[in-house]
Write an enzyme that holds these catalytic residues in place. Structure first.
Site, short mmCIF file in Angstrom:
data_model
loop_
_atom_site.label_atom_id
_atom_site.label_comp_id
_atom_site.label_asym_id
_atom_site.label_seq_id
_atom_site.Cartn_x
_atom_site.Cartn_y
_atom_site.Cartn_z
N ASN A 28 9.06 -23.81 -0.47
CA ASN A 28 8.53 -23.93 0.81
C ASN A 28 7.78 -25.34 1.33
O ASN A 28 7.04 -25.50 0.85
CB ASN A 28 8.12 -22.41 1.07
CG ASN A 28 7.43 -22.41 2.16
OD1 ASN A 28 7.93 -24.14 3.75
ND2 ASN A 28 6.75 -22.12 3.10
N ARG A 111 12.65 -22.29 1.86
CA ARG A 111 13.04 -22.51 3.35
C ARG A 111 13.01 -22.71 4.32
O ARG A 111 12.49 -24.45 3.80
CB ARG A 111 11.42 -21.59 3.58
CG ARG A 111 11.54 -21.22 5.17
CD ARG A 111 9.36 -20.89 4.76
NE ARG A 111 9.33 -20.99 6.29
CZ ARG A 111 8.60 -20.66 7.22
NH1 ARG A 111 7.17 -21.93 6.43
NH2 ARG A 111 8.34 -20.39 8.13
N ASP A 302 -9.95 -18.19 12.71
CA ASP A 302 -9.97 -16.92 11.83
C ASP A 302 -10.82 -15.81 12.10
O ASP A 302 -11.68 -15.19 12.74
CB ASP A 302 -10.60 -17.49 10.23
CG ASP A 302 -10.25 -16.56 9.62
OD1 ASP A 302 -10.74 -14.48 9.29
OD2 ASP A 302 -10.62 -16.96 8.08
N ARG A 304 -11.24 -13.02 10.92
CA ARG A 304 -12.53 -12.89 10.09
C ARG A 304 -13.45 -12.68 11.17
O ARG A 304 -14.96 -12.38 11.45
CB ARG A 304 -12.30 -12.45 8.79
CG ARG A 304 -11.32 -12.17 8.05
CD ARG A 304 -11.17 -12.79 6.76
NE ARG A 304 -10.48 -13.63 6.70
CZ ARG A 304 -9.96 -14.52 5.82
NH1 ARG A 304 -10.12 -14.05 5.03
NH2 ARG A 304 -9.16 -15.30 6.29
P1 AMP Z 1 -1.11 -16.10 7.69
O1 AMP Z 1 -0.64 -17.20 8.52
O2 AMP Z 1 -0.04 -14.83 7.71
O3 AMP Z 1 -1.77 -16.61 6.40
O4 AMP Z 1 -2.48 -15.09 8.28
C1 AMP Z 1 -3.74 -16.04 8.37
C2 AMP Z 1 -4.85 -15.46 8.63
O5 AMP Z 1 -4.47 -13.65 8.38
C3 AMP Z 1 -6.36 -16.30 9.00
O6 AMP Z 1 -6.60 -17.04 9.60
C4 AMP Z 1 -6.83 -15.24 9.32
O7 AMP Z 1 -6.91 -14.70 11.16
C5 AMP Z 1 -6.18 -13.80 9.13
N1 AMP Z 1 -6.82 -12.64 8.05
C6 AMP Z 1 -6.60 -12.95 6.90
N2 AMP Z 1 -7.61 -12.35 6.62
C7 AMP Z 1 -7.81 -11.09 6.88
C8 AMP Z 1 -9.35 -10.04 6.76
N3 AMP Z 1 -9.50 -9.69 5.88
N4 AMP Z 1 -9.04 -9.42 7.75
C9 AMP Z 1 -9.34 -9.60 9.43
N5 AMP Z 1 -7.98 -11.43 9.00
C10 AMP Z 1 -7.60 -11.77 8.32
#
Ligand code: AMP
Length: 421
Positions: A28, A111, A302, A304
């Site tokens: 990727n 990708r 984020d 969290r």
């Molecule tokens: P991705 O683009 O699929 O890697 O998702 C990344 C996003 O997932 C991060 O910016 C967070 O907002 C969210 N994320 C990851 N871990 C958690 C968690 N344990 N609880 C809530 N949101 C999370």
């Protein structure tokens, strides 16, 4: 598109007589990064994974994790370009006996973000495929050039090996014209290839299939709404295994509220920002792609951190969360109407897989549609696909972890696998 020359004739004799090639390297390639995984397609297991980032800078970082045993290795040193990055990856893989020269490597799967209307399936790469990916650069100016660099570098390293492009847009090419066209002048749209292409297709394909499997049904027998909620986010309506609508459009900017992207908005906001705000096209591009969405609304992208702030009573974080959920609910309702009958809603990606409060809030109040979340099931964490709706629910609500690398490797291997038999 024309096929790559048969790998059986392209491979040297000693390789042809080697044991069955069952490994696929998934690449990727971004503008300054390369992510990779090496998989064994006998069981889909991962042999190694890693990431090169900050390519072209003084502080390039390579992190390599052997997954058959052994510690992760990290190096911070200048890596000038993609060629140097891939050579460094090959050297790391070789240390674990998994070098790119191994006869067990069957193919490299790339990708590729934008395949336009042309690429409806994974495609073995040859000169005409490269030319077509290049021709699509105007509709994917950030992504396709980086993907092409990665492909050309990998082809130079292993010219004898089949290299396959797996397109983010391919799964969405089944959308009917009524969903794929914007209601703008047809001649102008066609001249500039303006239409809704959709993205995250590899994930939507994988998750919709895995959801059918979770229900114990064939993909052609179920209608699924997939909610891919990561930093980028998109929804899709999948009828009997085929995508009939998706929330991203010409670019990944349309649709849901995302980490840093606005999603849907009145296009006139752009004219207003130009005429009244005096902003340039590039400034607005940056505003909508990088400084909007959750980060624009509350300063954090984020989930969290946003949830932590909501729990502490932070009003800005609460409003950002509410706007995010409101948009999500609108898409659930819209795709329910598009599909007519829904068998399952599947949450996936970073937010969808991990943020129970997002799942609960998105489904809350939709009981009349047969939708509900069981709070105990929703609170359970895990890596496996699982149901979070009550036992007697009319529509299944599920958490289905996505696996784009496995899907790319599977599609790549399916295309070239028979040449190795
Ligand atoms: P991705 O683009 O699929 O890697 O998702 C990344 C996003 O997932 C991060 O910016 C967070 O907002 C969210 N994320 C990851 N871990 C958690 C968690 N344990 N609880 C809530 N949101 C999370």
């Amino acid at each position: 598109m024309t096929a790559h020359p048969s790998p059986a004739t392209a491979l040297p004799d000693e390789v042809r007589s080697a044991p069955l090639a069952t490994r696929v390297l998934v690449l990727n390639s971004g503008s300054s990064s390369v992510k990779y995984q090496l998989l064994d397609m006998r069981d889909g297991s991962r042999l190694a994974a890693g990431l090169v980032e900050r390519i072209g800078e003084e502080t390039s970082r390579l992190k390599h994790t052997p997954l058959t045993g052994g510690e992760s290795r990290e190096q911070i040193a200048p890596i000038a370009d993609h060629e140097a990055a891939l050579k460094a990856v090959a050297a790391e893989l070789a240390k674990d006996g998994l070098g790119l020269d191994s006869p067990e490597l069957a193919a490299i799967g790339h990708r590729v973000v934008h395949g336009g209307k042309t690429f409806t399936d994974p495609t073995v790469i040859d000169d005409s495929v490269l030319a077509e990916i290049e021709r699509l650069i105007p509709v994917a100016p950030l992504h396709n050039p980086a993907n092409l660099t990665g492909i050309r570098t990998a082809m130079a390293l292993r010219p004898d090996l089949p290299q396959v492009a797996v397109f983010d847009t391919a799964f969405h090419t089944t959308m009917p014209e009524s969903a794929a066209r914007y209601a703008i002048d047809v001649k102008t749209a066609d001249e500039h290839r303006i239409r809704r292409y959709g993205f995250h297709g590899t994930s939507h394909a994988y998750v919709s299939r895995a959801t059918a499997e979770l229900l114990g049904k064939a993909p052609q027998d179920v209608n699924v709404i997939v909610l891919h909620l990561g930093n980028g986010a998109s929804a899709s309506a999948v009828r009997g295994g085929r995508c009939v609508d998706t929330s991203m459009g010409l670019t990944p900017l349309e649709g849901l509220v995302m980490g840093t992207r606005s999603g849907d908005m009145d296009p006139a906001v752009i004219f207003h920002l130009m005429r009244v705000g005096g902003m340039s096209t590039d400034e607005i591009d940056t505003l909508l792609n990088k400084k909007s969405g959750l980060i624009g609304l509350c300063g954090d992208n984020d989930m969290r951190e946003i949830r932590r702030r909501v729990d502490e009573g932070d009003e800005r974080a609460r409003l950002a969360f509410d706007i995010y959920i409101h948009r999500l609910k609108k898409y659930i309702g819209a795709y329910y109407a598009v599909l007519g009958r829904v068998d399952a809603i599947a949450f996936t990606a970073g937010v969808g897989e991990n943020a129970a409060p997002v799942r609960e809030a998105a489904i809350a109040g939709l009981e009349e549609l047969g939708l509900a979340v069981d709070s105990d099931l929703n609170a359970v964490r895990g890596d496996e696909p699982r149901l979070i709706s009550p036992r007697d629910a009319r529509v299944a609500v599920a958490v289905v972890p996505t696996d784009e690398e496995l899907e790319i490797a599977t599609q790549t291997y399916a295309l070239v696998g028979e040449s190795n038999a």
